[in-house]
Design a protein around this motif. Structure first.
Motif, PDB file in Angstrom:
ATOM      1  N   TYR A  74      -5.870  37.742 -47.345  1.00 53.61           N
ATOM      2  CA  TYR A  74      -6.256  38.775 -46.388  1.00 53.61           C
ATOM      3  C   TYR A  74      -6.229  40.164 -47.039  1.00 53.61           C
ATOM      4  O   TYR A  74      -7.130  40.978 -46.801  1.00 53.61           O
ATOM      5  N   THR A  78      -9.672  42.459 -47.445  1.00 51.33           N
ATOM      6  CA  THR A  78      -9.772  43.699 -46.654  1.00 51.33           C
ATOM      7  C   THR A  78      -9.562  44.957 -47.495  1.00 51.33           C
ATOM      8  O   THR A  78      -9.615  46.069 -46.969  1.00 51.33           O
ATOM      9  N   GLU A  83     -13.712  43.513 -42.700  1.00 56.53           N
ATOM     10  CA  GLU A  83     -12.956  42.803 -41.678  1.00 56.53           C
ATOM     11  C   GLU A  83     -12.927  41.314 -42.022  1.00 56.53           C
ATOM     12  O   GLU A  83     -13.753  40.824 -42.807  1.00 56.53           O
ATOM     13  N   SER A  86     -10.812  34.642 -39.302  1.00 59.58           N
ATOM     14  CA  SER A  86     -10.154  33.480 -39.886  1.00 59.58           C
ATOM     15  C   SER A  86     -10.086  32.366 -38.841  1.00 59.58           C
ATOM     16  O   SER A  86      -9.383  32.486 -37.840  1.00 59.58           O
ATOM     17  N   ALA A 100      -1.457  31.735 -39.899  1.00 61.47           N
ATOM     18  CA  ALA A 100      -2.504  32.728 -40.142  1.00 61.47           C
ATOM     19  C   ALA A 100      -2.300  33.955 -39.257  1.00 61.47           C
ATOM     20  O   ALA A 100      -2.466  35.095 -39.705  1.00 61.47           O
ATOM     21  N   GLU A 101      -1.938  33.731 -38.003  1.00 60.90           N
ATOM     22  CA  GLU A 101      -1.696  34.847 -37.089  1.00 60.90           C
ATOM     23  C   GLU A 101      -0.524  35.706 -37.559  1.00 60.90           C
ATOM     24  O   GLU A 101      -0.590  36.939 -37.534  1.00 60.90           O
ATOM     25  N   SER A 104      -1.607  37.755 -40.497  1.00 60.27           N
ATOM     26  CA  SER A 104      -2.517  38.855 -40.138  1.00 60.27           C
ATOM     27  C   SER A 104      -1.752  40.087 -39.678  1.00 60.27           C
ATOM     28  O   SER A 104      -2.210  41.221 -39.871  1.00 60.27           O
ATOM     29  N   GLU A 105      -0.570  39.866 -39.092  1.00 60.67           N
ATOM     30  CA  GLU A 105       0.242  40.982 -38.615  1.00 60.67           C
ATOM     31  C   GLU A 105       0.968  41.693 -39.758  1.00 60.67           C
ATOM     32  O   GLU A 105       1.503  42.788 -39.577  1.00 60.67           O
ATOM     33  N   ILE A 111      -8.060  41.923 -38.986  1.00 57.95           N
ATOM     34  CA  ILE A 111      -8.170  40.471 -39.113  1.00 57.95           C
ATOM     35  C   ILE A 111      -8.114  39.820 -37.742  1.00 57.95           C
ATOM     36  O   ILE A 111      -7.217  40.102 -36.945  1.00 57.95           O
ATOM     37  N   THR A 112      -9.081  38.958 -37.465  1.00 53.91           N
ATOM     38  CA  THR A 112      -9.116  38.202 -36.216  1.00 53.91           C
ATOM     39  C   THR A 112      -8.896  36.731 -36.530  1.00 53.91           C
ATOM     40  O   THR A 112      -9.648  36.146 -37.317  1.00 53.91           O
ATOM     41  N   VAL A 113      -7.864  36.138 -35.941  1.00 55.10           N
ATOM     42  CA  VAL A 113      -7.558  34.720 -36.167  1.00 55.10           C
ATOM     43  C   VAL A 113      -7.983  33.918 -34.938  1.00 55.10           C
ATOM     44  O   VAL A 113      -7.666  34.284 -33.805  1.00 55.10           O
TER      45      VAL A 113
END
Length: 280
Positions: A74, A78, A83, A86, A100-101, A104-105, A111-113
């Protein structure tokens, strides 16, 4: 150049050529066989896995990617301001999407999971559409909208030829498996809302093909078939028979066949197939 980049995992069951053409980034899951660790489709290919699985005394174990693999990818994707979308196998079968979530944080980028609610081609159809739209410059919102639409229009069936792996994995009792073996029962299930849902039991390959074809014909009546995929665990002959039956009813449909990932065949055992399609 800023753009939207698509990430998925190795249960997607897409050919490497398609992955390369659409610039899809794949994070592999892991498999352990008799204490030896492998990386899905990196140093262990699907056909090779079947032979190793049959020779192993214990059922191989699968595990999700480490959170650091997601964070590293990620951050790389990025770094130029792009963007990431995922898309991963159902959270009902693996913690991959949750990992994955969490990753992303931990990254500054956008990032959109997405939980595909599927595996194999059910996941693959969503990933392909997302990657095609991303290449055309579609917005994140439009890509997500199309992915969700495909998810709701997709049907996936799983058939199992032997209950041996389900016994080893503790999902079926040995007594029940023995009865199933004596009766030559081949369970058929669907993946509904990301959960394995029993549908029927048949006692021959011909009955299996008839059942799946009947479900398909009923589901696509009056609709346009967008894609069909059959993934198999060393069951190419059965996959070809199903393909032939489907084409008898929708001769213009394109039917892709692939050897499924070890992550899936580990749980289903040899001889299984996954039949997936979606409509307009």
């Amino acid at each position: 150049m800023k753009q939207i980049k698509i990430v998925t995992d190795s249960t997607v069951d897409l050919p490497q050529e398609k992955i390369n053409d659409l610039s899809i980034h794949v994070i592999p899951l892991n498999i352990s066989i008799s204490g030896v660790n492998y990386i899905d489709r990196v140093n262990l290919q699907p056909d090779e896995f079947i032979h190793k699985m049959e020779a192993a005394e214990e059922l191989p174990k699968t595990s999700q990617p480490a959170i650091g693999q997601f964070v590293e990818l990620y951050e790389k994707l990025t770094a130029d301001g792009s963007e990431v979308i995922s898309i991963h196998l159902t959270g009902g079968m693996s913690g991959t999407v949750q990992t994955a979530e969490s990753a992303s944080e931990m990254v500054d980028g956008n990032i959109t999971v997405i939980d595909s609610n599927f595996i194999s081609y059910g996941l693959g159809f969503q990933v392909i559409k997302a990657a095609e739209l991303a290449k055309k410059g579609a917005s994140r919102e439009d890509i997500i909208k199309e992915v969700v639409k495909i998810r709701h229009k997709t049907k996936l069936y799983v058939t199992i030829d032997t209950l041996e792996n389900l016994v080893k994995g503790g999902r079926v009792g040995r007594g029940k498996a023995l009865i199933g073996s004596l009766l030559h029962i081949k369970p058929i299930a669907s993946l509904t809302d990301g959960v394995y849902t029993p549908e029927a039991n048949v006692r021959s390959y011909s009955a299996l093909v008839r059942y799946l074809t009947k479900q398909y014909v009923q589901a696509v009546k009056g609709k346009t078939v967008q894609a069909i995929g059959i993934a198999h665990a060393d069951a190419l002959e059965l996959a070809e028979k199903l393909k032939s039956a489907l084409l008898d009813h929708t001769p213009d449909a394109l039917v892709d066949i692939a050897y499924t990932t070890p992550v899936i065949s580990c749980h289903t055992g040899k001889g299984a197939i996954g039949f997936t399609f979606y409509t307009d």
